[in-house]
Design a protein around this motif. Structure first.
Motif, PDB file in Angstrom:
ATOM      1  N   GLU A  22      10.294  12.596   7.239  1.00  0.00           N
ATOM      2  CA  GLU A  22      11.616  11.990   7.308  1.00  0.00           C
ATOM      3  C   GLU A  22      11.456  10.489   7.537  1.00  0.00           C
ATOM      4  O   GLU A  22      10.579  10.045   8.253  1.00  0.00           O
ATOM      5  N   GLY A  23      12.289   9.709   6.913  1.00  0.00           N
ATOM      6  CA  GLY A  23      12.219   8.264   7.064  1.00  0.00           C
ATOM      7  C   GLY A  23      11.267   7.598   6.088  1.00  0.00           C
ATOM      8  O   GLY A  23      11.047   6.399   6.162  1.00  0.00           O
ATOM      9  N   GLY A  24      10.659   8.363   5.199  1.00  0.00           N
ATOM     10  CA  GLY A  24       9.798   7.791   4.179  1.00  0.00           C
ATOM     11  C   GLY A  24       8.390   7.454   4.614  1.00  0.00           C
ATOM     12  O   GLY A  24       7.646   6.835   3.866  1.00  0.00           O
ATOM     13  N   VAL A  25       8.003   7.856   5.810  1.00  0.00           N
ATOM     14  CA  VAL A  25       6.643   7.616   6.300  1.00  0.00           C
ATOM     15  C   VAL A  25       5.712   8.634   5.652  1.00  0.00           C
ATOM     16  O   VAL A  25       6.042   9.813   5.532  1.00  0.00           O
ATOM     17  N   VAL A  26       4.538   8.187   5.240  1.00  0.00           N
ATOM     18  CA  VAL A  26       3.534   9.097   4.698  1.00  0.00           C
ATOM     19  C   VAL A  26       2.816   9.740   5.873  1.00  0.00           C
ATOM     20  O   VAL A  26       2.286   9.048   6.745  1.00  0.00           O
ATOM     21  N   THR A  57       3.091   5.444  -4.553  1.00  0.00           N
ATOM     22  CA  THR A  57       3.838   4.719  -3.531  1.00  0.00           C
ATOM     23  C   THR A  57       4.022   3.265  -3.935  1.00  0.00           C
ATOM     24  O   THR A  57       3.245   2.722  -4.716  1.00  0.00           O
ATOM     25  N   LYS A  58       5.061   2.633  -3.363  1.00  0.00           N
ATOM     26  CA  LYS A  58       5.382   1.234  -3.661  1.00  0.00           C
ATOM     27  C   LYS A  58       5.824   0.530  -2.390  1.00  0.00           C
ATOM     28  O   LYS A  58       6.250   1.161  -1.437  1.00  0.00           O
ATOM     29  N   GLY A  59       5.754  -0.806  -2.428  1.00  0.00           N
ATOM     30  CA  GLY A  59       6.258  -1.608  -1.316  1.00  0.00           C
ATOM     31  C   GLY A  59       5.354  -1.537  -0.103  1.00  0.00           C
ATOM     32  O   GLY A  59       4.150  -1.399  -0.223  1.00  0.00           O
ATOM     33  N   LEU A  99      -8.551   1.590   0.735  1.00  0.00           N
ATOM     34  CA  LEU A  99      -8.792   0.233   0.259  1.00  0.00           C
ATOM     35  C   LEU A  99      -8.174   0.017  -1.123  1.00  0.00           C
ATOM     36  O   LEU A  99      -7.510  -0.996  -1.361  1.00  0.00           O
ATOM     37  N   LYS A 100      -8.362   0.962  -2.021  1.00  0.00           N
ATOM     38  CA  LYS A 100      -7.785   0.848  -3.364  1.00  0.00           C
ATOM     39  C   LYS A 100      -6.266   0.770  -3.282  1.00  0.00           C
ATOM     40  O   LYS A 100      -5.626  -0.033  -3.972  1.00  0.00           O
ATOM     41  N   THR A 101      -5.678   1.590  -2.419  1.00  0.00           N
ATOM     42  CA  THR A 101      -4.224   1.586  -2.249  1.00  0.00           C
ATOM     43  C   THR A 101      -3.756   0.260  -1.673  1.00  0.00           C
ATOM     44  O   THR A 101      -2.768  -0.315  -2.144  1.00  0.00           O
ATOM     45  N   GLN A 102      -4.462  -0.248  -0.671  1.00  0.00           N
ATOM     46  CA  GLN A 102      -4.093  -1.525  -0.065  1.00  0.00           C
ATOM     47  C   GLN A 102      -4.139  -2.653  -1.095  1.00  0.00           C
ATOM     48  O   GLN A 102      -3.212  -3.460  -1.178  1.00  0.00           O
ATOM     49  N   LYS A 103      -5.191  -2.712  -1.896  1.00  0.00           N
ATOM     50  CA  LYS A 103      -5.303  -3.770  -2.915  1.00  0.00           C
ATOM     51  C   LYS A 103      -4.152  -3.697  -3.909  1.00  0.00           C
ATOM     52  O   LYS A 103      -3.572  -4.722  -4.270  1.00  0.00           O
ATOM     53  N   ARG A 104      -3.819  -2.491  -4.350  1.00  0.00           N
ATOM     54  CA  ARG A 104      -2.731  -2.321  -5.313  1.00  0.00           C
ATOM     55  C   ARG A 104      -1.397  -2.745  -4.711  1.00  0.00           C
ATOM     56  O   ARG A 104      -0.620  -3.469  -5.330  1.00  0.00           O
ATOM     57  N   ALA A 118       1.278  -6.229  -5.427  1.00  0.00           N
ATOM     58  CA  ALA A 118       2.692  -6.080  -5.780  1.00  0.00           C
ATOM     59  C   ALA A 118       3.621  -6.559  -4.662  1.00  0.00           C
ATOM     60  O   ALA A 118       4.824  -6.307  -4.698  1.00  0.00           O
ATOM     61  N   GLY A 119       3.063  -7.209  -3.628  1.00  0.00           N
ATOM     62  CA  GLY A 119       3.883  -7.748  -2.543  1.00  0.00           C
ATOM     63  C   GLY A 119       4.131  -6.785  -1.392  1.00  0.00           C
ATOM     64  O   GLY A 119       4.926  -7.088  -0.513  1.00  0.00           O
ATOM     65  N   GLY A 120       3.456  -5.662  -1.375  1.00  0.00           N
ATOM     66  CA  GLY A 120       3.607  -4.693  -0.289  1.00  0.00           C
ATOM     67  C   GLY A 120       2.353  -4.648   0.564  1.00  0.00           C
ATOM     68  O   GLY A 120       1.542  -5.569   0.562  1.00  0.00           O
ATOM     69  N   LYS A 121       2.165  -3.553   1.287  1.00  0.00           N
ATOM     70  CA  LYS A 121       0.962  -3.337   2.083  1.00  0.00           C
ATOM     71  C   LYS A 121       0.958  -1.909   2.605  1.00  0.00           C
ATOM     72  O   LYS A 121       1.974  -1.213   2.556  1.00  0.00           O
TER      73      LYS A 121
END
Length: 97
Positions: free
Chosen positions: A8-12, A33-35, A56-61, A65-68
């Protein structure tokens, strides 16, 4: 075994062991995931080098795109792994209470 899904709340929420056997499934989920993504690691028991690669791959992507990727609820053992690998400088990490 690993379970990864949105709470709930969009947290993974990630539960179990993020190792080589589970890396592809975790990467496939995180690729959608985005943002700015908050990952609740309270129930993450173990992470291997393959699991670190997924993060790490997810963080770089996301950064491109301006997220983290933010990691919350990180236990002492995982904090040590992130610190020894230098990942504590790559991610915003919130320790478990």
């Amino acid at each position: 075994m690993l379970a990864i899904d949105f709470s709930e709340g969009g947290v993974v929420e990630i539960v179990g062991r993020l190792d080589a056997a589970e890396a592809a499934a975790a990467q496939a989920f995180l690729d959608a995931t985005k943002g700015t993504v908050t990952m609740d690691c309270r129930s993450l028991e173990y992470i291997s080098s393959a699991g670190l690669g997924v993060l790490l791959k997810t963080q770089k992507r996301l950064l491109a795109a301006g997220g983290k990727l933010r990691l919350t609820g990180v236990n002492r053992h995982l904090q040590d792994i992130f610190r020894y690998s230098g990942f504590d400088k790559i991610f915003e990490i919130e320790a478990a209470v």
